[in-house]
Design an enzyme around this catalytic site. Structure first.
Site, short mmCIF file in Angstrom:
data_model
loop_
_atom_site.label_atom_id
_atom_site.label_comp_id
_atom_site.label_asym_id
_atom_site.label_seq_id
_atom_site.Cartn_x
_atom_site.Cartn_y
_atom_site.Cartn_z
N ARG A 51 56.28 12.36 -6.75
CA ARG A 51 57.65 12.42 -7.53
C ARG A 51 58.24 11.14 -7.08
O ARG A 51 58.18 10.57 -6.02
CB ARG A 51 58.32 13.51 -7.34
CG ARG A 51 58.31 14.46 -6.34
CD ARG A 51 59.10 13.93 -5.23
NE ARG A 51 60.30 13.38 -5.56
CZ ARG A 51 60.87 12.61 -4.86
NH1 ARG A 51 60.28 11.81 -3.99
NH2 ARG A 51 62.24 12.23 -5.13
N ASP A 240 66.19 6.91 -12.39
CA ASP A 240 64.95 7.08 -13.04
C ASP A 240 64.91 6.39 -14.26
O ASP A 240 63.75 6.18 -14.99
CB ASP A 240 64.68 8.74 -13.74
CG ASP A 240 64.25 9.47 -12.24
OD1 ASP A 240 65.27 9.90 -11.68
OD2 ASP A 240 63.10 9.58 -12.22
N LYS A 251 68.45 12.33 -10.61
CA LYS A 251 68.20 13.61 -10.56
C LYS A 251 69.53 14.50 -10.55
O LYS A 251 70.68 13.95 -10.37
CB LYS A 251 68.05 13.90 -8.82
CG LYS A 251 67.85 15.21 -8.33
CD LYS A 251 66.93 16.10 -9.21
CE LYS A 251 65.39 15.50 -9.35
NZ LYS A 251 64.63 16.20 -10.38
O1 MRU Z 1 62.27 14.96 -10.17
P1 MRU Z 1 62.23 13.76 -9.19
O2 MRU Z 1 61.91 14.43 -7.50
O3 MRU Z 1 60.78 12.99 -9.56
O4 MRU Z 1 63.25 13.07 -9.39
C1 MRU Z 1 63.55 11.62 -8.45
C2 MRU Z 1 64.85 10.84 -8.43
O5 MRU Z 1 65.74 11.41 -9.19
C3 MRU Z 1 64.86 9.89 -7.70
O6 MRU Z 1 66.05 9.76 -7.26
C4 MRU Z 1 64.43 8.50 -8.58
O7 MRU Z 1 63.28 8.97 -9.36
C5 MRU Z 1 64.62 7.40 -7.80
S1 MRU Z 1 63.17 7.48 -6.68
C6 MRU Z 1 63.10 5.75 -5.89
#
Ligand code: MRU
EC number: 5.3.1.23
Length: 352
Positions: A51, A240, A251
């Site tokens: 993830r 993201d 997140k």
């Molecule tokens: O649901 P996830 O764990 O994939 O969410 C990840 C995040 O929100 C991170 O902050 C984002 O992807 C940046 S990772 C460098």
């Protein structure tokens, strides 16, 4: 003087399979699994074994290359047709992180100019490896720029895991902390645990411990009190997807932290590579927000913590409006007070 860093790597290409650090097992077990089919890759992404936006992109790129190596055809046209179908399949694994679609597109495009299937196979593998190599360099630069914003002994808050294991190496929001350790600059990190699936406590706390960074874990509802009582100097998070005007999906819980930063008058930073920008969308209202299984909220591991039949809302991300963001830190430099114009200026300049 620089200290040696030894951070875990989450994804590795091995010609006939992909090695993946199973992030669902952390921090209890450091376990590497083998992904041998495109279905293994899709499952690993949807179940959060891997993830974090850049790591999802890298894994999907390798997944597409892995599948392409198995195509039994001599026709380049047929090869590209199969590639497009696999691209579509992997793109259905998670909706929010734009790095997924960006990386798949790069790999698919790389085969377009091939004049034989063998050449196409070489090209897709090369492109996927290149995406990973570039991401490591990118994250180092983000870390370097981000570190320039902090002073010795600063206390910085973060949420989720935007670390080395969420990228090729170093991370985005966590890169300055790894680099500060390497350069002997003391910083203190306060990590929000990040309900519902605890990327903060399971992954960020573990990863920063690995590199010896001074990290303190708090639950998400302790953020305001901690900012006040511990004198937090700033907040840094990953992303993201960032819209053309700077609105940022990250997140769930990030938006709340941005509002707190404003209330306390401290800076709120987003650290992200160019591959996380989606300039095709004007603002955050068009970013698709993933909703995940109610079980992530009603259970912690196998333990049920809510009554049977309870109605649950489980958005995995939220969107922070660009007005609340002090700066976006990219590999090309720092975009202060992000706006459509300031983003275009930094990203387009870097393309010249
Ligand atoms: O649901 P996830 O764990 O994939 O969410 C990840 C995040 O929100 C991170 O902050 C984002 O992807 C940046 S990772 C460098």
């Amino acid at each position: 003087m620089t200290n040696t860093l030894s951070l875990p790597r989450s994804v590795e290409w091995n010609e006939s399979y992909i090695t993946l650090l199973d992030q669902q097992q952390l921090p209890g077990k450091v376990e590497y699994i083998k992904l041998q089919t495109i279905k293994d890759v899709w499952d690993a992404i949807t179940t959060l074994k891997v993830r974090g936006a850049p790591a999802i992109g890298i894994t999907a790129a390798f997944g597409l290359a892995l599948s392409a190596l198995s195509y039994d055809t001599d026709s380049v046209k047929e090869f590209n047709k199969k590639l497009a179908l696999d691209q579509q399949y992997l793109a259905s694994s998670r909706p929010t992180a734009v790095n997924l679609f960006w990386a798949l597109e790069r790999v698919a495009k790389s085969a377009e100019s091939a004049s034989s299937v063998n050449e196409a196979k070489t090209k897709v593998v090369h492109e996927a490896i290149q995406i990973q190599v570039e991401d490591e360099e990118t994250c180092y630069r983000i870390g370097d720029h981000a570190l320039s914003l902090f002073k010795k002994k600063d206390k910085i808050m973060t949420i989720c895991n935007a670390g080395s294991i969420a990228t090729a190496y170093y991370g985005t929001a966590l890169a300055p902390f790894h680099l500060s350790k390497q350069r002997d600059i003391p910083l203190e990190v306060f990590a929000c645990e990040t309900r519902p699936v605890l990327q903060g406590s399971r992954l960020t706390a573990w990863e920063l411990q690995q590199s010896g960074v001074d990290v303190t874990l708090i639950t998400d509802n302790m953020a305001a009190h901690t900012i006040k009582t511990k004198g937090i100097n700033g907040i840094i998070v990953g992303a993201d997807r960032i819209a053309a005007n700077g609105d940022t999906a990250n997140k769930i819980g990030t938006y709340g932290l941005a509002l707190l930063a404003k209330a306390f008058g401290i800076p709120f930073y987003v650290a992200a590579p160019q591959s996380t920008f989606d300039l095709s969308i004007q603002d955050g209202s068009s970013i698709p927000i993933e909703e995940r299984s109610p079980k992530e909220v009603t259970h912690i591991g196998d333990t049920q913590i809510a009554p049977d039949g309870i109605s649950v809302y489980n958005p995995a991300f939220d969107v922070t409006p660009s007005e609340l963001i002090t700066a976006i830190i990219t590999e090309h430099g720092i975009i202060h007070s992000p706006s459509f114009e300031s983003i275009q200026k930094v990203l387009l300049q870097s393309a010249q």
